[in-house]
Design an enzyme around this catalytic site. Structure first.
Site, mmCIF file in Angstrom:
data_model
loop_
_atom_site.group_PDB
_atom_site.id
_atom_site.type_symbol
_atom_site.label_atom_id
_atom_site.label_comp_id
_atom_site.label_asym_id
_atom_site.label_seq_id
_atom_site.Cartn_x
_atom_site.Cartn_y
_atom_site.Cartn_z
ATOM 1 N N GLU A 135 -8.997 0.360 8.192
ATOM 2 C CA GLU A 135 -7.830 0.619 9.050
ATOM 3 C C GLU A 135 -8.297 0.970 10.463
ATOM 4 O O GLU A 135 -8.529 0.095 11.271
ATOM 5 C CB GLU A 135 -6.924 1.670 8.395
HETATM 6 C C1 HEM Z 1 0.584 4.365 4.233
HETATM 7 C C2 HEM Z 1 1.281 6.732 8.378
HETATM 8 C C3 HEM Z 1 -2.249 4.030 10.279
HETATM 9 C C4 HEM Z 1 -1.486 0.795 6.778
HETATM 10 C C5 HEM Z 1 1.071 5.249 5.166
HETATM 11 C C6 HEM Z 1 2.003 6.309 4.906
HETATM 12 C C7 HEM Z 1 2.240 6.951 6.080
HETATM 13 C C8 HEM Z 1 1.417 6.322 7.078
HETATM 14 C C9 HEM Z 1 3.173 8.117 6.334
HETATM 15 C C10 HEM Z 1 2.613 6.641 3.570
HETATM 16 C C11 HEM Z 1 4.019 6.164 3.513
HETATM 17 C C12 HEM Z 1 4.556 6.179 2.127
HETATM 18 O O1 HEM Z 1 3.804 6.456 1.178
HETATM 19 O O2 HEM Z 1 5.737 5.888 1.958
HETATM 20 C C13 HEM Z 1 0.242 6.311 9.196
HETATM 21 C C14 HEM Z 1 -0.231 7.004 10.377
HETATM 22 C C15 HEM Z 1 -1.259 6.269 10.881
HETATM 23 C C16 HEM Z 1 -1.381 5.085 10.044
HETATM 24 C C17 HEM Z 1 0.330 8.307 10.912
HETATM 25 C C18 HEM Z 1 -2.168 6.597 12.034
HETATM 26 C C19 HEM Z 1 -2.855 7.777 12.023
HETATM 27 C C20 HEM Z 1 -2.250 2.853 9.572
HETATM 28 C C21 HEM Z 1 -2.943 1.645 9.957
HETATM 29 C C22 HEM Z 1 -2.715 0.717 8.963
HETATM 30 C C23 HEM Z 1 -1.901 1.371 7.962
HETATM 31 C C24 HEM Z 1 -3.722 1.455 11.247
HETATM 32 C C25 HEM Z 1 -3.173 -0.721 8.865
HETATM 33 C C26 HEM Z 1 -4.424 -1.106 9.269
HETATM 34 C C27 HEM Z 1 -0.991 1.536 5.730
HETATM 35 C C28 HEM Z 1 -0.978 1.081 4.358
HETATM 36 C C29 HEM Z 1 -0.427 2.138 3.612
HETATM 37 C C30 HEM Z 1 -0.066 3.187 4.558
HETATM 38 C C31 HEM Z 1 -1.487 -0.253 3.827
HETATM 39 C C32 HEM Z 1 -0.265 2.172 2.099
HETATM 40 C C33 HEM Z 1 -1.620 2.516 1.518
HETATM 41 C C34 HEM Z 1 -1.568 3.015 0.108
HETATM 42 O O3 HEM Z 1 -0.522 3.424 -0.360
HETATM 43 O O4 HEM Z 1 -2.624 3.027 -0.547
HETATM 44 N N1 HEM Z 1 0.736 5.277 6.489
HETATM 45 N N2 HEM Z 1 -0.480 5.170 9.025
HETATM 46 N N3 HEM Z 1 -1.612 2.644 8.377
HETATM 47 N N4 HEM Z 1 -0.440 2.796 5.822
HETATM 48 FE FE1 HEM Z 1 -0.429 3.942 7.425
#
Ligand code: HEM
Ligand code: HEM
Length: 340
Positions: A135
């Site tokens: 990421e």
């Molecule tokens: C999951 C926020 C950066 C891709 C999440 C969730 C949040 C979040 C709140 C959980 C949401 C849920 O479970 O309903 C953030 C924040 C970021 C960030 C604050 C920066 C600090 C990124 C980036 C990517 C990304 C850069 C893509 C390259 C994903 C993915 C998930 C996820 C694929 C699901 C992963 C899993 O459940 O194993 N993010 N995100 N996020 N985010 Fe982010």
């Protein structure tokens, strides 16, 4: 088997001439849901305007990634209902992750974060992606703190957001600021007005769909303010084929096999593709698959369409001015350059 047999009391929206003009919803069933709060508070991280403003800047700042080209907003685009619209997101060096990126809107209403619930709250969650090698790929929390400290405007902003702290620029505080910002990302919709007692807030067709949703028993898992948020089994009745075994992959406990965090249905019409693997492009198919895998039922296209009509009413208003990209503080002389 908590599924109620579907017994449509009114004709479907497809046959308007016979459809009842006044679909009556048993309001007792609506207790499964909650109207959205103005924000999702957590006493452990009190929300202040200073913290939110800082969190908002950090959310958009690509300097928190190794190559300075990825921010939270890259995968959770606030102008696109908090998603990137792809089955899997591209992060550092265009690498693909293994799960669909969920929306950040209303995620404060989830009991746990991530598809497998591995983070307890938004503050804990925010520490993950910055250090995740596919990421944002920062090598360590210390390097993130160093980078932030090299940006004079951030040092001031951390001091304001965490007054009285001797060393406010910490990885924990960075996560708290981002968490506070996200706790404000709520999108009230007409459904909230309906929950509050305004029967006219939903159209007859939407109420017909809501009735089918309730008759099926979807609210046993999709409930609360986020209309989702707990851990449940995907493929409760009919197994769902997936290499990803959900929470089992994390805990290795047999009871956790195929346990996933139930996603919010708020704005679901805008957050395709669907499921943890982003394998389904359209909402009607997702609804039919849910009926099949969770209840062992084949529902008709008309019933699925009608439920989708209801789900459309969960599309809320984005806080437009507040989610616009803020002006970010300028780099200082020691701010690292992108890592090739
Ligand atoms: C999951 C926020 C950066 C891709 C999440 C969730 C949040 C979040 C709140 C959980 C949401 C849920 O479970 O309903 C953030 C924040 C970021 C960030 C604050 C920066 C600090 C990124 C980036 C990517 C990304 C850069 C893509 C390259 C994903 C993915 C998930 C996820 C694929 C699901 C992963 C899993 O459940 O194993 N993010 N995100 N996020 N985010 Fe982010
Ligand atoms: C996912 C709708 C019943 C648990 C979803 C999604 C939709 C949906 C549209 C995809 C959301 C997204 O990817 O953003 C429905 C409808 C239901 C129903 C219309 C009734 C017919 C249930 C029930 C349960 C449940 C009864 C729990 C036993 C889940 C879970 C997921 C999910 C765990 C995530 C699946 C994954 O990991 O990919 N639901 N749902 N749903 N739902 Fe349901």
């Amino acid at each position: 088997a908590f599924a109620q047999a579907a017994k449509p009391v009114v004709a479907s929206a497809a046959t308007p001439t016979t459809a009842a003009q006044n679909v009556v919803i048993d309001r007792a069933l609506l207790n499964a849901f909650k109207a959205l709060p103005a924000r999702f508070e957590d006493p452990k991280n009190p929300i202040t305007p200073e913290k939110v403003e800082l969190g908002r800047m950090l959310y958009f700042d690509t300097r928190l990634s190794k190559n300075q080209d990825v921010s939270c907003n890259s995968c959770h685009d606030l102008n696109k209902f908090g998603v990137d619209g792809k089955p899997f997101s591209t992060g550092h060096k265009k690498q693909l992750g293994g799960r669909n990126s969920p929306t950040v809107y209303n995620s404060g209403g989830h009991l746990l974060q991530f598809w497998d619930g591995r983070a307890a709250n938004l503050e804990e969650q925010a520490k993950g992606p910055i250090l995740n090698p596919v990421e944002m790929a920062m090598p360590s929390a210390e390097r993130v703190v160093e980078t932030v400290k090299s940006i004079p405007g951030y040092v001031t902003a951390f001091q304001k957001a965490f007054p009285g702290e001797a060393d406010p620029v910490t990885y924990d505080n960075l996560a708290k600021a981002i968490g506070a910002f996200e706790r404000q990302l709520v999108t009230p919709s007409r459904f909230d007005k309906f929950l509050a007692g305004d029967d006219k807030a939903l159209s007859e067709a939407e109420k017909t769909g809501l009735k089918k949703f309730l008759d099926q028993g979807c609210q046993t898992c999709h409930n609360g303010a986020a209309i989702g948020g707990s851990l449940q089994k995907l493929g409760l009745v009919v197994p769902f084929q997936s290499k990803d075994q959900g929470r089992f992959d994390l805990t290795k406990k047999e009871a956790d096999r195929m346990i996933f965090r139930v996603p919010t249905l708020r704005n679901v019409a805008k957050t395709a593709p669907y499921f943890h693997d982003g394998s389904v492009k359209d909402l009607q198919t997702a609804v039919k698959l849910m009926a099949q895998h969770q209840f062992g039922k084949q529902i008709s296209d008309d019933d699925a369409k009608s439920i989708v009509t209801f789900l459309d009413s969960l599309t809320g208003e984005l806080p437009k001015s507040y989610i616009a990209k803020p002006k970010l503080p300028a780099s200082g002389p020691k701010t690292p350059k992108p890592d090739p």
